[in-house]
Motif scaffolding. Structure first.
Motif, PDB file in Angstrom:
ATOM      1  N   UNK A 100       0.819  -1.175   0.073  1.00 16.97           N
ATOM      2  CA  UNK A 100      -0.013   0.090  -0.028  1.00 16.97           C
ATOM      3  C   UNK A 100       0.952   1.030   0.147  1.00 16.97           C
ATOM      4  N   UNK A 101       0.643   2.341  -1.066  1.00 18.67           N
ATOM      5  CA  UNK A 101       1.548   3.449  -1.045  1.00 18.67           C
ATOM      6  C   UNK A 101       0.319   4.474  -0.393  1.00 18.67           C
ATOM      7  N   UNK A 102       0.807   5.206   0.621  1.00 22.66           N
ATOM      8  CA  UNK A 102      -0.047   6.253   1.076  1.00 22.66           C
ATOM      9  C   UNK A 102       0.468   7.579   0.554  1.00 22.66           C
ATOM     10  N   UNK A 103      -0.402   8.542  -0.219  1.00 21.16           N
ATOM     11  CA  UNK A 103       0.297   9.736  -0.621  1.00 21.16           C
ATOM     12  C   UNK A 103      -0.413  10.950  -0.093  1.00 21.16           C
ATOM     13  N   UNK A 104       0.069  12.038   0.570  1.00 23.31           N
ATOM     14  CA  UNK A 104      -0.669  13.057   1.274  1.00 23.31           C
ATOM     15  C   UNK A 104      -0.208  14.255   0.670  1.00 23.31           C
ATOM     16  N   UNK A 105      -1.437  15.418   0.727  1.00 28.30           N
ATOM     17  CA  UNK A 105      -1.016  16.610   0.203  1.00 28.30           C
ATOM     18  C   UNK A 105      -1.450  17.528   1.308  1.00 28.30           C
ATOM     19  N   UNK A 106      -0.811  18.780   1.604  1.00 34.46           N
ATOM     20  CA  UNK A 106      -0.922  19.742   2.553  1.00 34.46           C
ATOM     21  C   UNK A 106      -0.754  19.458   4.006  1.00 34.46           C
ATOM     22  N   UNK A 107       0.214  18.449   4.220  1.00 38.81           N
ATOM     23  CA  UNK A 107       0.732  18.213   5.584  1.00 38.81           C
ATOM     24  C   UNK A 107       2.191  17.814   5.563  1.00 38.81           C
ATOM     25  N   UNK A 108       2.395  17.195   6.657  1.00 40.51           N
ATOM     26  CA  UNK A 108       3.940  16.833   6.710  1.00 40.51           C
ATOM     27  C   UNK A 108       4.215  15.302   7.158  1.00 40.51           C
ATOM     28  N   UNK A 109       5.294  14.786   7.073  1.00 44.69           N
ATOM     29  CA  UNK A 109       5.625  13.438   7.380  1.00 44.69           C
ATOM     30  C   UNK A 109       5.134  12.936   9.008  1.00 44.69           C
TER      31      UNK A 109
END
Ligand code: F6R
Ligand code: MG
Ligand code: MG
Length: 369
Positions: free
Chosen positions: A130-139
């Motif tokens: 599973x590859x999680x990808x986010x926007x407008x946030x940090x690790x």
């Protein structure tokens, strides 16, 4: 034996321009990225690839046999983003090349560079990831879900009832201020671990291994966090790779924490808290107050390096309630306007006028002590 081949899964991401404002890349950028990676596959540098995007970030998902931090792979990603930047500039897109060129002006703090999550593994007889990808946030946004996935039996019954997971997992945690990593084993050190993970602006999960055999289980894109001009710059819209099933967390155990849209840093101008909303690929378009922060999950089966997928894992009405709760939390937080805790503490905001205001008003502070 082909199944013993060491395989590397590299996810490298950058925001190199979007339309309108910081919303999403133009389709021409994604097309250019596909062309660049297809050429690399034809030259056998890559085994396979998938170009994805979340909000304004382009994610290059690549498989190869060269190990992590392989210079030609990183150069390929860099060149691909440069090519996309050229397209973005020709279209006058917003923030063209913003994550590549330290002097490219978009009003943001500059010079963060692409984000990277890579793992080398020996492909199992069946290898779901599973590859999680986010926007407008940090690790730091991954801390809570990674803890739940790999250390909380109320989320992951596999920790209790799967013999291969029962010994637990080892977390590597990065202190972004000291640039130092500590490893902590769960379950025995979970209270120590939580002391760090709860402070997700400073401590971030970098890697997780299965204790029984030290097998790699998850990696997150913390490795490019940088300090620029003495200021920590951490909101680089993270990615995370997690192996699933057969002695690793089930896909459903990996996705389950996102049924709670927890608060993360990075909304509007990288300076606000907001709920992390799990969405289908086509919904990863942050428009309300440039958000709220989004996460997508892409499921793949690896077949000797071939990426079978992506499956859009949050494209499920089971996540409607999380999205609704995220909207309720967004409404509630927005009513705070410029007040904390919606706005981040002074030293964590990506934008600030404080030095300017202080230089103007410093003399008007009268000591009362
Ligand atoms: C947050 C984000 C946006 C921008 C905002 C201002 O990560 O990308 O909220 O910070 O739109 O952008 P500039 O300063 O480029 O006008
Ligand atoms: Mg942007
Ligand atoms: Mg972004």
């Amino acid at each position: 034996m082909a199944q013993q081949m060491k395989l590397t899964l590299s996810v490298i991401k950058a925001d190199v321009g979007s339309v309108a404002g910081h919303n999403r890349p133009h389709p021409d950028l994604l097309k250019r990225a596909e062309e660049c990676l297809a050429a690399a596959k034809a030259k056998r540098l890559l085994l396979d690839f998938c170009v994805s995007r979340c909000g304004d970030d382009i994610n290059l998902i690549m498989t190869h046999s060269h190990g992590v931090s392989h210079e030609p792979i990183h150069r390929l990603a860099w060149d691909t983003f440069m090519e996309c930047t050229r397209v973005a500039k020709s279209l006058k897109l917003y923030g063209a090349g913003q994550d590549l060129l330290v002097d490219a002006f978009s009003g943001n703090v500059k010079g963060m560079g692409p984000g990277v999550a890579e793992m080398e593994l020996i492909e199992r007889p069946s290898e779901p990831v599973v590859i999680l990808m986010a926007d407008k946030t940090s690790p730091g946004a991954w801390n809570l879900p990674l803890y739940k996935i790999f250390a909380d039996a109320f989320n992951t019954p596999g920790l209790v009832i799967d013999p291969k997971m029962h010994e637990g997992f080892i977390f590597s945690v990065l202190d972004v201020k000291k640039k130092a990593v500590i490893t902590l084993a769960c379950p025995e050190e979970q209270y120590d671990l939580l002391m760090f993970l709860g402070a997700h602006g400073r401590y971030m999960v970098r890697e997780i291994r299965r204790k029984e055999d030290n097998e790699i289980a998850a990696v997150a894109s913390t490795d490019v966090l940088s300090e620029i001009a003495g200021k920590y710059v951490g909101k680089d819209d993270p990615v995370c790779i997690i192996r699933a099933q057969a002695g690793m967390p089930a896909v459903g155990e990996i996705l389950e924490p996102f049924a709670f849209p927890h608060l993360v840093e990075g909304w509007m101008r990288g300076s606000h808290q907001g709920p992390l909303m799990p969405v289908a690929f086509h919904q990863a378009n942050p428009t309300r107050f440039d958000g709220p922060p989004r996460v997508i999950a892409a499921g793949f089966q690896l077949n000797q390096g071939t990426l079978i997928g992506p499956i859009d894992l949050f494209d499920d009405p089971a996540y409607d309630e999380a999205r609704r709760q995220a909207n309720t939390a967004a409404d509630y937080l927005r009513r705070h306007g410029p007040f904390e805790p919606h706005r981040l503490p002074l030293d964590e905001m990506e934008y600030t006028t404080m030095p300017m205001i202080m230089s103007k008003l410093r003399d008007r502070f009268k000591s009362v002590g």
